[in-house]
Design a protein around this motif. Structure first.
Motif, mmCIF file in Angstrom:
data_model
loop_
_atom_site.group_PDB
_atom_site.id
_atom_site.type_symbol
_atom_site.label_atom_id
_atom_site.label_comp_id
_atom_site.label_asym_id
_atom_site.label_seq_id
_atom_site.Cartn_x
_atom_site.Cartn_y
_atom_site.Cartn_z
ATOM 1 N N UNK A 1 4.459 10.420 1.429
ATOM 2 C CA UNK A 1 5.529 11.415 1.323
ATOM 3 C C UNK A 1 6.607 11.150 2.369
ATOM 4 N N UNK A 2 7.881 11.410 2.005
ATOM 5 C CA UNK A 2 8.955 11.273 3.001
ATOM 6 C C UNK A 2 8.732 12.260 4.145
ATOM 7 N N UNK A 3 9.063 11.822 5.353
ATOM 8 C CA UNK A 3 8.942 12.720 6.502
ATOM 9 C C UNK A 3 7.532 12.815 7.034
ATOM 10 N N UNK B 1 0.845 -1.198 0.000
ATOM 11 C CA UNK B 1 0.000 0.000 0.000
ATOM 12 C C UNK B 1 0.880 1.248 0.000
ATOM 13 N N UNK B 2 0.934 1.946 -1.137
ATOM 14 C CA UNK B 2 1.670 3.200 -1.190
ATOM 15 C C UNK B 2 1.204 4.031 -2.378
ATOM 16 N N UNK B 3 1.588 5.293 -2.372
ATOM 17 C CA UNK B 3 1.089 6.247 -3.364
ATOM 18 C C UNK B 3 2.223 7.013 -4.033
ATOM 19 N N UNK B 4 1.980 7.405 -5.287
ATOM 20 C CA UNK B 4 2.941 8.205 -6.042
ATOM 21 C C UNK B 4 2.251 9.467 -6.557
ATOM 22 N N UNK B 5 2.982 10.232 -7.370
ATOM 23 C CA UNK B 5 2.403 11.442 -7.962
ATOM 24 C C UNK B 5 1.275 11.118 -8.947
ATOM 25 N N UNK B 6 1.075 9.826 -9.270
ATOM 26 C CA UNK B 6 -0.074 9.466 -10.108
ATOM 27 C C UNK B 6 -1.383 9.727 -9.358
ATOM 28 N N UNK B 7 -1.322 9.774 -7.997
ATOM 29 C CA UNK B 7 -2.488 10.245 -7.231
ATOM 30 C C UNK B 7 -2.022 11.292 -6.230
ATOM 31 N N UNK B 8 -2.064 11.026 -4.931
ATOM 32 C CA UNK B 8 -1.771 12.086 -3.967
ATOM 33 C C UNK B 8 -0.442 11.922 -3.244
ATOM 34 N N UNK B 9 0.454 11.093 -3.789
ATOM 35 C CA UNK B 9 1.800 10.996 -3.222
ATOM 36 C C UNK B 9 2.683 12.103 -3.773
ATOM 37 N N UNK B 10 3.874 12.296 -3.191
ATOM 38 C CA UNK B 10 4.736 13.386 -3.671
ATOM 39 C C UNK B 10 5.943 12.887 -4.459
ATOM 40 N N UNK B 11 6.156 11.577 -4.525
ATOM 41 C CA UNK B 11 7.282 11.042 -5.299
ATOM 42 C C UNK B 11 6.776 10.372 -6.572
ATOM 43 N N UNK B 12 7.544 10.509 -7.648
ATOM 44 C CA UNK B 12 7.195 9.865 -8.915
ATOM 45 C C UNK B 12 7.225 8.344 -8.725
#
Ligand code: MN
Ligand code: MN
Ligand code: MN
Length: 289
Positions: free
Chosen positions: A254-256, A6-17
């Motif tokens: 997102x990191x942090x 379970x994790x997210x990228x900039x394809x939705x609401x994450x901040x890393x590509x």
């Protein structure tokens, strides 16, 4: 094997590509990763290229929004056929729904004296990575901070965007039953995301799990990041009682942040891991559970 489902990228609401998420997971020792962006498969191709290069096992993943009992529920789908027509159609409709929702959030904020939110949130989102998807609530939160309407994201969610607030627009999601059906048609393994995060009583949570199983769901996300150990215990009891598989994941955005890739509380050892089924020749079928 260290997994993160379970994790997210900039394809939705994450901040890393997507490729950066995969590289970060690999650095942190994750051997099997599912990228589960909200209502989109957009990041999967890039993630797969990165995973192949690094020798990390990438599982097709998605986190789909739907409604049940008047609340927005998240359902995780895994190891599906990404080209399944039912899934493609559902994602197309969700994509449109997210744009309608973003426009509605912006209209409501404008009515409260906060104009330009759609353009502002879109600019925040585009600075993170180019995406054809609608801006999500974290992007609106960042816009509200930058425009000086709130001090930080926490205040943005507390006052405007959180559950039950003006930005909590949910009328466009399909039902739980439809969403699980869509994933079954794509022959996905299906897990109910973070069942403790919904503001439900014990009995309502049990009803949700029962309806999820009746619809054809397979697993409970027993561990979501660093959620309190008592909650993991409560969900483990539910998983045992209903005889379900268990999934785990960091829900990294997102990191942090409060979460990190590969970081989550341990899964009780007696629960059957969902991910051991991903290579199973007995794939879920689109008919009976
Ligand atoms: Mn999210
Ligand atoms: Mn979620
Ligand atoms: Mn998530």
């Amino acid at each position: 094997m260290k997994v993160d489902l379970h994790c997210h990228s900039t394809a939705s609401d994450g901040v890393l590509a997507p490729a950066v998420v995969v590289a970060r997971a690999h650095e942190r020792g994750v051997q099997m990763l599912a990228l589960t962006d909200h209502d989109t498969l957009e990041g999967l191709a890039e993630a797969r290229r990165a995973a192949t290069e690094l020798g990390l096992q990438l599982i097709n993943g998605i986190e789909l929004s739907c409604t049940w009992g008047g609340a927005t529920i998240h359902v995780l789908g895994y190891a599906f056929a990404a080209d399944a027509p039912a899934l493609q159609q559902a994602i197309g409709e969700l994509h449109q729904g997210r744009w309608l929702r973003a426009e509605e959030i912006a209209r409501r904020l404008a009515a409260k004296g906060m104009p330009g939110a759609l353009e502002g949130a879109r600019a925040v989102q585009q600075a993170l990575g180019d995406s054809g998807n609608a801006p999500a609530r974290p992007h609106f939160a960042e816009f509200l901070v930058r425009a000086g309407h709130v001090r930080d994201h926490a205040e943005a969610f507390r006052k405007w965007l959180g559950s039950g607030k003006l930005g909590d627009v949910k009328q466009h999601w399909p039902t739980l039953e439809q969403t699980v059906g869509t994933l079954r048609e794509a022959r996905a393994w299906i897990s109910l995301a973070h069942p403790w995060q919904y503001d439900f009583t014990r009995s309502k949570r049990r009803r949700l799990v029962a309806d999820f199983i009746a619809a054809g769901g397979h697993a409970l996300e027993v561990v979501n990041g660093l959620q309190p150990a008592e909650q993991v215990g409560g969900l483990a009891i539910l998983a045992r009682e209903f005889g379900m598989l268990a999934s785990v994941g960091s829900d990294f955005h997102a990191p942090g942040d409060w979460s990190e890739l590969g970081m989550y509380r341990p899964l009780p050892e007696d629960l059957p891991p969902l991910w051991e089924r991903f290579s199973d020749v007995h794939r879920p079928t689109s008919t009976a559970p």
